[in-house]
Write a protein that holds these residues in place. Structure first.
Motif, PDB file in Angstrom:
ATOM      1  N   UNK A 223      40.224  56.942 -36.338  1.00 34.04           N
ATOM      2  CA  UNK A 223      39.938  55.567 -35.952  1.00 34.04           C
ATOM      3  C   UNK A 223      40.466  54.645 -37.026  1.00 34.04           C
ATOM      4  N   UNK A 224      39.596  53.818 -37.603  1.00 34.43           N
ATOM      5  CA  UNK A 224      39.988  52.915 -38.687  1.00 34.43           C
ATOM      6  C   UNK A 224      39.629  53.456 -40.061  1.00 34.43           C
ATOM      7  N   UNK A 225      39.126  54.656 -40.145  1.00 34.42           N
ATOM      8  CA  UNK A 225      38.704  55.208 -41.416  1.00 34.42           C
ATOM      9  C   UNK A 225      39.751  56.157 -41.976  1.00 34.42           C
ATOM     10  N   UNK A 226      40.010  56.019 -43.273  1.00 25.42           N
ATOM     11  CA  UNK A 226      41.054  56.791 -43.948  1.00 25.42           C
ATOM     12  C   UNK A 226      40.425  58.001 -44.635  1.00 25.42           C
ATOM     13  N   UNK A 227      41.013  59.165 -44.422  1.00 28.14           N
ATOM     14  CA  UNK A 227      40.558  60.370 -45.110  1.00 28.14           C
ATOM     15  C   UNK A 227      40.939  60.248 -46.586  1.00 28.14           C
ATOM     16  N   UNK A 228      39.975  60.321 -47.505  1.00 28.28           N
ATOM     17  CA  UNK A 228      40.270  60.140 -48.934  1.00 28.28           C
ATOM     18  C   UNK A 228      41.283  61.162 -49.445  1.00 28.28           C
ATOM     19  N   UNK A 229      42.039  60.798 -50.482  1.00 27.41           N
ATOM     20  CA  UNK A 229      43.172  61.625 -50.915  1.00 27.41           C
ATOM     21  C   UNK A 229      42.823  63.039 -51.365  1.00 27.41           C
ATOM     22  N   UNK A 230      41.687  63.230 -52.035  1.00 34.75           N
ATOM     23  CA  UNK A 230      41.359  64.587 -52.505  1.00 34.75           C
ATOM     24  C   UNK A 230      41.177  65.533 -51.325  1.00 34.75           C
ATOM     25  N   UNK A 231      40.536  65.064 -50.271  1.00 31.12           N
ATOM     26  CA  UNK A 231      40.347  65.900 -49.086  1.00 31.12           C
ATOM     27  C   UNK A 231      41.647  66.023 -48.310  1.00 31.12           C
ATOM     28  N   UNK A 232      42.381  64.929 -48.169  1.00 29.93           N
ATOM     29  CA  UNK A 232      43.619  64.957 -47.390  1.00 29.93           C
ATOM     30  C   UNK A 232      44.630  65.927 -48.008  1.00 29.93           C
ATOM     31  N   UNK A 233      44.759  65.906 -49.337  1.00 30.54           N
ATOM     32  CA  UNK A 233      45.708  66.814 -49.978  1.00 30.54           C
ATOM     33  C   UNK A 233      45.287  68.263 -49.779  1.00 30.54           C
ATOM     34  N   UNK A 234      43.976  68.506 -49.753  1.00 32.07           N
ATOM     35  CA  UNK A 234      43.473  69.860 -49.503  1.00 32.07           C
ATOM     36  C   UNK A 234      43.776  70.282 -48.068  1.00 32.07           C
ATOM     37  N   UNK A 235      43.627  69.357 -47.131  1.00 32.98           N
ATOM     38  CA  UNK A 235      43.910  69.658 -45.728  1.00 32.98           C
ATOM     39  C   UNK A 235      45.383  69.937 -45.512  1.00 32.98           C
ATOM     40  N   UNK A 236      46.239  69.224 -46.226  1.00 31.70           N
ATOM     41  CA  UNK A 236      47.691  69.388 -46.035  1.00 31.70           C
ATOM     42  C   UNK A 236      48.186  70.756 -46.463  1.00 31.70           C
ATOM     43  N   UNK A 237      47.468  71.421 -47.347  1.00 31.74           N
ATOM     44  CA  UNK A 237      47.895  72.740 -47.818  1.00 31.74           C
ATOM     45  C   UNK A 237      47.031  73.872 -47.255  1.00 31.74           C
ATOM     46  N   UNK A 238      46.089  73.537 -46.394  1.00 28.34           N
ATOM     47  CA  UNK A 238      45.174  74.547 -45.854  1.00 28.34           C
ATOM     48  C   UNK A 238      45.835  75.357 -44.746  1.00 28.34           C
ATOM     49  N   UNK A 239      45.495  76.642 -44.598  1.00 23.66           N
ATOM     50  CA  UNK A 239      45.990  77.432 -43.461  1.00 23.66           C
ATOM     51  C   UNK A 239      45.433  76.876 -42.155  1.00 23.66           C
ATOM     52  N   UNK A 240      46.140  77.186 -41.076  1.00 21.36           N
ATOM     53  CA  UNK A 240      45.831  76.530 -39.803  1.00 21.36           C
ATOM     54  C   UNK A 240      45.742  77.564 -38.687  1.00 21.36           C
ATOM     55  N   UNK A 241      44.682  77.408 -37.883  1.00 19.67           N
ATOM     56  CA  UNK A 241      44.522  78.178 -36.651  1.00 19.67           C
ATOM     57  C   UNK A 241      44.873  77.253 -35.489  1.00 19.67           C
ATOM     58  N   UNK A 242      45.745  77.701 -34.574  1.00 19.50           N
ATOM     59  CA  UNK A 242      46.138  76.847 -33.454  1.00 19.50           C
ATOM     60  C   UNK A 242      45.495  77.352 -32.155  1.00 19.50           C
ATOM     61  N   UNK A 243      44.798  76.441 -31.489  1.00 15.26           N
ATOM     62  CA  UNK A 243      44.130  76.746 -30.226  1.00 15.26           C
ATOM     63  C   UNK A 243      44.974  76.206 -29.076  1.00 15.26           C
ATOM     64  N   UNK A 244      45.126  77.001 -28.034  1.00 17.21           N
ATOM     65  CA  UNK A 244      45.820  76.537 -26.832  1.00 17.21           C
ATOM     66  C   UNK A 244      45.022  76.945 -25.599  1.00 17.21           C
ATOM     67  N   UNK A 245      45.233  76.208 -24.529  1.00 19.89           N
ATOM     68  CA  UNK A 245      44.542  76.479 -23.261  1.00 19.89           C
ATOM     69  C   UNK A 245      45.381  75.866 -22.141  1.00 19.89           C
ATOM     70  N   UNK A 246      45.219  76.345 -20.895  1.00 17.74           N
ATOM     71  CA  UNK A 246      45.981  75.784 -19.778  1.00 17.74           C
ATOM     72  C   UNK A 246      45.689  74.292 -19.595  1.00 17.74           C
ATOM     73  N   UNK A 247      46.699  73.559 -19.134  1.00 19.93           N
ATOM     74  CA  UNK A 247      46.561  72.117 -18.953  1.00 19.93           C
ATOM     75  C   UNK A 247      45.408  71.736 -18.029  1.00 19.93           C
ATOM     76  N   UNK A 248      45.200  72.401 -16.883  1.00 15.77           N
ATOM     77  CA  UNK A 248      44.056  72.026 -16.032  1.00 15.77           C
ATOM     78  C   UNK A 248      42.713  72.175 -16.752  1.00 15.77           C
ATOM     79  N   UNK A 249      42.586  73.220 -17.565  1.00 18.03           N
ATOM     80  CA  UNK A 249      41.334  73.419 -18.307  1.00 18.03           C
ATOM     81  C   UNK A 249      41.135  72.309 -19.325  1.00 18.03           C
ATOM     82  N   UNK A 250      42.217  71.880 -19.956  1.00 19.67           N
ATOM     83  CA  UNK A 250      42.126  70.805 -20.946  1.00 19.67           C
ATOM     84  C   UNK A 250      41.754  69.488 -20.277  1.00 19.67           C
TER      85      UNK A 250
END
Length: 350
Positions: A223-250
């Motif tokens: 929204x209008x709130x900014x993720x602070x830099x210490x957390x954002x930098x941690x998120x940018x280097x974090x491993x990622x799990x990707x979720x997918x599902x069929x379009x009708x279900x979404x």
């Protein structure tokens, strides 16, 4: 009165007090305050402005005299109101902006009543410096794993199932009071940036750095709130799990999750207008028609297919390859519960 100094953020959890009292004006309190504090202003917003004007235009002495009378008057009202039932063993912590005249005057009166009152040295500013140190100076010690996926893949709901199953989560959308898209506003106004950061600091302080913390893969703004830099930098280097599902279900999930928006077609139409710079006039018109007729399933399908998925694909192309992809056949509660258990059963990367 007993001086109280905060040296680290963890000192907040060790405060042996019954009540934290913020004596600043309501607008100051609304912007941000110590976790769990109540607001008993010794000067309301209008009174504070009045005293400030007298200080600048007349004299500091006149301002202190008038301010002192107002503080005494308001303190009396608090003693006869919210504090009337407090016993002799009640122990409050009091603070104002910087631990000066407002909190000092209030604390003196409470101390004379006979309560063991603690006065926060440095006031709110000392607390705010600890939040800034945590979220801006960093680095954060937490082990994050991001839950990513296109719009409508029930990432937030999956986080909740992860927590129910014993996982440790950080729900940024809940803390920011926003669901993270053009259509993500909720009925409640978002907290101010400082309040968002206070909520975030409190949540991070509760997390065990030795355990994985699951976080939804947000952008740098919610929204209008900014993720602070210490957390954002941690998120940018974090491993990622990707979720997918069929379009009708979404699309079906979005209709359920955003039911509050479908109850207000006019508001939904205003939000569709925000997409006008990105799409042909004809497509915007089609979406407006679907909103007017209440064909939410078709509308959700179109928004995901033609607006959100192309943008997610560009963003995902710039991100690191996910360490795991989890393809779900549907987004029912049972399926999400099973997905959470799968992620927690040893599939999470170190």
């Amino acid at each position: 009165m007993i001086p109280c100094t905060l040296s680290t953020y963890s000192d907040l959890t060790d405060l042996a007090v019954d009540t934290i009292i913020d004596v600043r004006a309501p607008s100051e309190f609304a912007e941000d305050h110590l976790p769990g504090a109540i607001n008993l202003p010794v000067l309301d917003d209008a009174e504070r402005a009045k005293v400030g004007t007298i200080y600048k235009q007349d004299s500091p002495f006149s301002a202190r005299k008038i301010g002192g009378a107002l503080v005494a008057q308001n303190t009396a009202a608090h003693l006869q109101g919210p504090l009337a039932g407090k016993g002799g063993d009640w122990q409050p912590l009091v603070y104002c902006w910087r631990g000066g005249q407002r909190s000092g005057a209030f604390t003196t009166i409470l101390d004379q009543v006979g309560w063991r009152v603690r006065l926060l040295s440095g006031g709110y500013r000392s607390y705010r410096s600890l939040v800034s140190k945590m979220l801006y100076d960093g680095p954060l010690p937490h082990q994050l794993i991001l839950v990513s996926g296109g719009t409508g893949t029930a990432k937030t709901r999956l986080l909740q199932h992860l927590e129910t199953a014993g996982g440790q989560i950080l729900d940024l959308e809940a803390l920011a009071g926003h669901r993270g898209s053009i259509f993500g506003a909720t009925a409640s106004e978002q907290p101010k940036q400082k309040m968002f950061e206070s909520r975030l600091a409190a949540a991070c302080a509760q997390l065990d750095p030795n355990k994985v913390t699951w976080v939804e893969a947000e952008s740098s703004k919610i929204g209008d709130r900014v993720v602070p830099p210490a957390l954002w930098s941690r998120m940018c280097t974090a491993p990622r799990i990707e979720i997918s599902a069929p379009l009708p279900a979404r699309a079906d999930f979005l209709c359920r999750a955003y039911e509050d928006l479908t109850d207000d077609p006019a508001q939904f139409g205003a939000q569709i207008e925000q997409l006008r710079p990105y799409h042909p006039v004809e497509l915007i018109g089609q979406w407006h028609d679907l909103a007017k007729t209440g064909d939410w399933q078709t509308l959700a399908t179109g928004l995901v297919r033609d607006h959100y998925d192309p943008r997610y694909a560009k963003s995902a192309a710039r991100s690191a390859t996910p360490v795991r992809r989890l393809e779900l056949p549907d987004l029912s509660e049972t399926t999400l519960q099973q997905a959470a258990q799968t992620l927690l059963s040893g599939a999470a990367p170190a």
